[in-house]
Design an enzyme around this catalytic site. Structure first.
Site, PDB file in Angstrom:
ATOM      1  N   ILE A 288       0.855  -1.190   0.000  1.00  0.00           N
ATOM      2  CA  ILE A 288       0.000   0.000   0.000  1.00  0.00           C
ATOM      3  C   ILE A 288       0.890   1.239   0.000  1.00  0.00           C
ATOM      4  O   ILE A 288       1.727   1.400   0.895  1.00  0.00           O
ATOM      5  CB  ILE A 288      -0.925   0.017   1.234  1.00  0.00           C
ATOM      6  CG1 ILE A 288      -1.930  -1.135   1.131  1.00  0.00           C
ATOM      7  CG2 ILE A 288      -1.651   1.354   1.343  1.00  0.00           C
ATOM      8  CD1 ILE A 288      -2.775  -1.325   2.363  1.00  0.00           C
ATOM      9  N   GLU A 290       1.774   4.278   1.146  1.00  0.00           N
ATOM     10  CA  GLU A 290       1.386   5.220   2.203  1.00  0.00           C
ATOM     11  C   GLU A 290       1.666   6.672   1.832  1.00  0.00           C
ATOM     12  O   GLU A 290       1.013   7.579   2.333  1.00  0.00           O
ATOM     13  CB  GLU A 290       2.137   4.874   3.502  1.00  0.00           C
ATOM     14  CG  GLU A 290       1.722   3.572   4.164  1.00  0.00           C
ATOM     15  CD  GLU A 290       2.433   2.353   3.569  1.00  0.00           C
ATOM     16  OE1 GLU A 290       2.115   1.239   3.984  1.00  0.00           O
ATOM     17  OE2 GLU A 290       3.292   2.535   2.679  1.00  0.00           O
ATOM     18  N   ASP A 332     -15.839  34.526 -21.610  1.00  0.00           N
ATOM     19  CA  ASP A 332     -16.372  35.841 -21.927  1.00  0.00           C
ATOM     20  C   ASP A 332     -15.463  36.516 -22.945  1.00  0.00           C
ATOM     21  O   ASP A 332     -14.298  36.134 -23.105  1.00  0.00           O
ATOM     22  CB  ASP A 332     -16.413  36.717 -20.675  1.00  0.00           C
ATOM     23  CG  ASP A 332     -17.499  36.279 -19.710  1.00  0.00           C
ATOM     24  OD1 ASP A 332     -18.404  35.562 -20.142  1.00  0.00           O
ATOM     25  OD2 ASP A 332     -17.420  36.653 -18.529  1.00  0.00           O
ATOM     26  N   ASP A 645     -17.522  37.253 -14.617  1.00  0.00           N
ATOM     27  CA  ASP A 645     -17.213  38.315 -13.661  1.00  0.00           C
ATOM     28  C   ASP A 645     -18.434  38.894 -12.976  1.00  0.00           C
ATOM     29  O   ASP A 645     -18.314  39.604 -11.986  1.00  0.00           O
ATOM     30  CB  ASP A 645     -16.428  39.446 -14.350  1.00  0.00           C
ATOM     31  CG  ASP A 645     -17.147  39.998 -15.567  1.00  0.00           C
ATOM     32  OD1 ASP A 645     -18.322  39.625 -15.787  1.00  0.00           O
ATOM     33  OD2 ASP A 645     -16.539  40.802 -16.303  1.00  0.00           O
ATOM     34  N   ASN A 711       8.007  -2.047  -5.247  1.00  0.00           N
ATOM     35  CA  ASN A 711       7.233  -3.164  -4.721  1.00  0.00           C
ATOM     36  C   ASN A 711       7.738  -4.510  -5.244  1.00  0.00           C
ATOM     37  O   ASN A 711       7.690  -5.527  -4.539  1.00  0.00           O
ATOM     38  CB  ASN A 711       5.748  -3.021  -5.083  1.00  0.00           C
ATOM     39  CG  ASN A 711       5.048  -1.927  -4.296  1.00  0.00           C
ATOM     40  OD1 ASN A 711       4.082  -1.351  -4.743  1.00  0.00           O
ATOM     41  ND2 ASN A 711       5.541  -1.637  -3.098  1.00  0.00           N
ATOM     42  N   THR A 744      13.093   5.730   3.156  1.00  0.00           N
ATOM     43  CA  THR A 744      13.966   6.188   2.078  1.00  0.00           C
ATOM     44  C   THR A 744      13.206   6.659   0.832  1.00  0.00           C
ATOM     45  O   THR A 744      13.683   7.517   0.094  1.00  0.00           O
ATOM     46  CB  THR A 744      14.938   5.057   1.683  1.00  0.00           C
ATOM     47  OG1 THR A 744      14.194   3.908   1.283  1.00  0.00           O
ATOM     48  CG2 THR A 744      15.825   4.694   2.859  1.00  0.00           C
TER      49      THR A 744
END
Length: 923
Positions: A288, A290, A332, A645, A711, A744
């Site tokens: 996961i 984090e 506009d 505006d 991972n 790290t």
């Protein structure tokens, strides 16, 4: 009480006596008893705010997104697995991120608060036959209002009587020209152009009037806009939706891996169920990311800071990324695409045309005859025209010659352009006015379409100077001035004048005609009226004017088109002018369709959806029509940014995916309803903000690539452990895995969130709604390229250390100094692979050497931090015990330091191949 516009139209056309009867009032106003009855029936004349969200729920929602919930669960899992410190750290990350998001969201204000502030607090009414001051909240339908110049108008009302009365309706219409108001009914072009109706939230600019209140509070046009704005429900941004999708994807991946490792631990290693469960939970937590939420938040916050430097203030963090997805900008014209400074660019005389240099309300131009500048005294006809526009003028202009600074004008934009023209002609206007004092003024009105003044010259002679619309001037003209001579005007003269005017109109330019007449000194000016004075005039010439495009708009429009963004002009201006400006600045081609507000009213929603798919311009639109235009584009799947505006823009601003208000000229209502405010009212700032939005999304993907690629090498050692049946001890412990995730990896990942725009980001089309943060390219790079290479290197380092100590002759040990050193070099190798990954992830295709290897100081700082952190974990005795590490020697460090070099060079080679062959072939 009038409930809708149709009722107001009916009351606007009623005879006064019948109107009084319908409203149960009279010329003497309401009685106290009638006021009480009306108050009980209709309530206070206020803009009521929508019921706000519960403050506690508003606070808690910052901690309950899908990713936040996943982190809460991860923290609980870590604590359950007896890693209390880790669980607390994960929860701390979640809390800090939620508090930061809450603080950012609290910067947004409620549009209804601004609406209430805009209404005046006091009004003068006639009640019981007497004039009295009351709170505007106490006004009821049937009240007789007394309005003077400078007063804010507190209710929708019908004028009973008026004296040179003009109203600034820009808060409703978005157009700055003053509107003439009279007791007689006449419906002009546009929603609020009835001459005898005035509206709450507008301002009386000149003259005075008496009016009877028709609607109050939320039943006014002002209130209906407030109600429409409040009815818009907050929608999750595309980024929020995408992060929720990403969270689900990562959750499925993490849980699937957890289940696979749980089963493998039981069947391959024969761990007990409880031990297998804890082992699997550790892997779930490891997979996961984090750091995703804080990195996203920081990326967005840094994008906000960069946008602020480019004159774009973003109120909601997620709006930053939404900008990057923008496919359509509904913009506009006046003040956004143009300078909102009417400028004379030609002076047309029957025998000569002069050009005028210089744009806007800055008097640094010249009146030119070919290449030569013309000064007073060189052309008598031009002298007379300049004298006329200078004396027949009630506007003052204080130019500001600083770049980008706005001039201060008191009066109308049209007259301001005439003042500047006289300045460019080097006419001493003040001295001229002193020498020719005004004796009489016949004020402008929309029926005559002209204004006249009578001035007395130094010789005592009286002269009538008239300016106005060409048709209004020609109808009272009997002669013409040509080359200093006055002669009778002929049909050919009229055709010549009208042909010139029509030619300028085709170019989107406006004309103002100038004429004069010498009066008899014996004329009684006290009896002078428009009917008996404005006659037998001598035509002098035309001033040709336009609101010039902003100088930088051409490049901004080109950049938007290169980025695949369509721009739809939505303006209250006329169709000819709107199309001319749009074509001139490259917004659309000459084949573009122009749809007026009246046409739009008759269009079905499906027809509108088809219309907005092509080149289209909308002119003379009303507030709810702009809202419809935004919704039609959204129904086509577009991500819409809308500018505005005025009060009239608030519903469209809130409905749009990105509402953009003007900071310099915008009303508070527009600013509060918007997601972003332009401090310089400049369309080019929108394009710069879109570029930042695209950069933010790209940076989030870069972070995702970086964080996910680790991972694979984190999981690979566990795969070796499981599928060897435990014969290969874990080359990486769970605590070491989490050292990478929360230690790290964090700072370099955050550094990727601050990466500047990659070259070519605005040459790509907007991101498809079907595209996602976690796409095939990221999956392949993270798991199949970066991750696989890092796995081979780190696993190789593990076995190399064991080989140095006798493996495979001696079995691998799961304890002792050799095992600690082997896991340490595995951990360190992954960290140094991540150093290369951080550099490689900085660009998608561009060489990292081109943007500067060390140009991102945040990444450099993050790399230094992770090297220091891994060194502390390796050498500090206490940390060695916590993380099962062992000191490394010089030889090992040389190996580690060398790891990033080939990885960066190999990635540079891959990017070069992509640039040379793939991108070139598909460009």
């Amino acid at each position: 009480m009038v409930q809708d516009k149709q009722d107001k139209d009916q009351l606007a056309q009623m005879p006064i006596d019948q109107l009084y009867q319908s409203l149960r009032t009279s010329a003497n106003g309401l009685t106290d008893q009638q006021v009480q009855s009306q108050k009980a029936k209709y309530g206070d004349n206020v803009i009521t705010a929508a019921k706000g969200e519960n403050k506690l729920l508003h606070f808690l929602k910052n901690f309950t997104s899908l990713m936040a919930i996943l982190l809460w669960v991860s923290g609980f899992i870590a604590i359950f697995a007896k890693m209390v410190e880790l669980g607390i750290a994960i929860w701390a990350v979640n809390i800090i991120n939620g508090l930061f998001s809450y603080w950012q969201e609290n910067q947004a204000h409620k549009a209804s608060d601004a609406l209430k502030k805009m209404l005046p607090t006091q009004a003068t009414v006639i009640r019981n036959g007497k004039s009295e001051q009351i709170d505007t909240a106490d006004i009821v339908p049937g009240d007789i209002l007394m309005i003077a110049a400078g007063n804010s108008i507190s209710a929708d009302a019908r004028i009973i009587s008026a004296d040179s009365f003009q109203v600034d309706e820009s808060a409703l219409t978005g157009e700055s020209d003053l509107t003439d108001k009279k007791p007689d009914y006449h419906h002009g072009e546009g929603k609020f152009d009835e001459e005898n109706l005035i509206y709450a939230g507008t301002v009386a600019s000149a003259g005075s009037a008496k009016a009877v209140a028709l609607s109050t509070g939320m039943n006014t046009e002002f209130g209906k806009i407030a109600s429409l704005t409040q009815s818009q429900q907050a929608k999750p941004s595309p980024l929020e939706l995408e992060l929720n999708r990403l969270t689900r994807q990562l959750s499925i991946i993490a849980i699937s891996i957890g289940i696979a490792f749980f089963l493998a631990a039981i069947f391959f290693v024969h761990y007990p169920v409880a031990q297998s469960f804890i082992f699997a939970l550790g892997m779930v937590v490891a997979f996961i990311p984090e750091g995703l939420l804080p990195t996203v938040t920081l990326s967005l916050a840094q994008g906000v800071q960069r946008m602020a430097k480019k004159n774009a203030l973003v109120k909601n963090l997620n709006s930053v990324e939404t900008l990057g997805e923008t496919t359509v900008i509904a913009s506009d014209k006046t003040g956004t695409l143009t300078q909102n400074q009417m400028t004379i660019n030609h002076v047309w005389l029957p025998d000569k045309v002069f050009t005028v240099s210089g744009e806007g309300y800055v008097n640094n131009g010249q009146v030119m005859d070919g290449q030569a500048a013309v000064k007073p005294g060189q052309n008598a006809d031009l002298d007379l025209l300049m004298k006329a526009i200078s004396l027949n003028n009630d506007t003052t202009v204080t130019p500001n010659n600083q770049p980008g600074a706005q001039a201060k004008i008191v009066g109308t934009p049209t007259e301001a352009s005439l003042v500047i023209l006289a300045e460019k002609y080097q006419l001493a206007s003040k001295q001229l006015a002193n020498a020719n004092p005004r004796q009489k003024e016949l004020v402008f009105d929309s029926v005559r379409k002209r204004m006249s003044t009578v001035n007395k010259g130094q010789d005592g002679k009286l002269t009538l100077y008239t300016k106005g619309a060409l048709d209004g001037i020609l109808s009272i003209t009997k002669s013409i001035l040509v080359n200093g001579q006055v002669r009778a005007i002929t049909d050919d003269d009229i055709k010549q004048i009208q042909a010139a005017d029509e030619e300028y109109a085709k170019q989107g330019l406006r004309s103002l005609a100038v004429a004069y007449r010498d009066l008899d000194a014996s004329e009684d000016l006290s009896q002078a009226t428009a009917a008996n004075t404005e006659q037998n005039l001598t035509f002098v010439g035309l001033t040709i004017m336009a609101d010039p495009p902003r100088p930088e708009i051409y490049a901004a429009v080109k950049k938007a088109h290169q980025a695949g963004i369509r721009i739809i002009m939505v303006t209250g201006d006329g169709p000819i002018t709107a199309k001319s400006v749009a074509v001139k600045i490259g917004l659309v081609s000459d084949q573009a369709r122009v749809i007026t507000g009246d046409e739009l009213s008759a269009m079905a929603d499906e027809d509108l959806r088809q219309a907005v798919k092509g080149e289209v311009i909308f002119a003379r639109v009303a507030p709810e029509q702009k809202y419809r235009i935004v919704k039609a584009n959204q129904a086509n799947g577009e991500i819409v940014a809308s500018t505005g505006d005025g009060v009239n823009d608030a519903p469209a601003l809130k409905q749009a995916d990105i509402g953009i208000a003007m900071g310099a000229t915008g009303t508070d209502v527009a600013k509060e309803a918007a997601d972003m405010i332009l401090t310089d009212d400049n369309f080019a700032s929108i394009i710069a903000a879109i570029e930042e939005g695209r950069t933010v999304y790209s940076n989030i993907q870069k972070f995702l690539l970086y964080i996910l690629n680790s991972n694979v090498p984190e999981a690979f050692p566990s795969v070796l452990f499981l599928f060897s049946g435990g014969l290969i001890p874990l080359p990486l412990t769970v605590m070491q895995i989490l050292t990478i995730d929360l230690g790290t990896d964090m700072l370099p990942a955050l550094g990727l969130g601050s990466e500047k725009s990659e070259p070519g980001v605005m040459q790509e089309p907007p991101r498809s709604r079907k595209a996602h943060l976690l796409n095939k390219s990221i999956i392949w790079k993270a798991f199949g390229l970066y991750g696989l290479v890092a796995s081979i290197i780190s696993a190789g380092a593990y076995f190399f250390v064991n080989y140095a100590y006798g493996w495979p002759k001696h079995a691998l040990s799961a304890s002792g100094a050799v095992y600690a050193e082997a896991t340490t070099i595995t951990l360190a190798a992954i960290v140094f692979c991540q150093i290369a990954a951080a550099m490689n992830a900085r660009t998608k295709y561009t060489s990292v050497f081109k943007i500067g290897l060390f140009s991102n100081k945040h990444i450099v700082t993050g790399i230094i931090f992770e090297v220091i952190l891994i060194s502390l974990i390796i050498y500090v005795p206490f940390l060695q015990g916590v993380f099962n590490t062992h000191a490394l020697g010089v030889q090992e460090w040389l190996f580690l330091i060398a790891i990033p070099i080939p990885l960066i060079l190999l990635e540079e080679l891959r990017k070069w191949v992509v640039r040379k062959y793939f991108l070139k072939r598909n460009s």
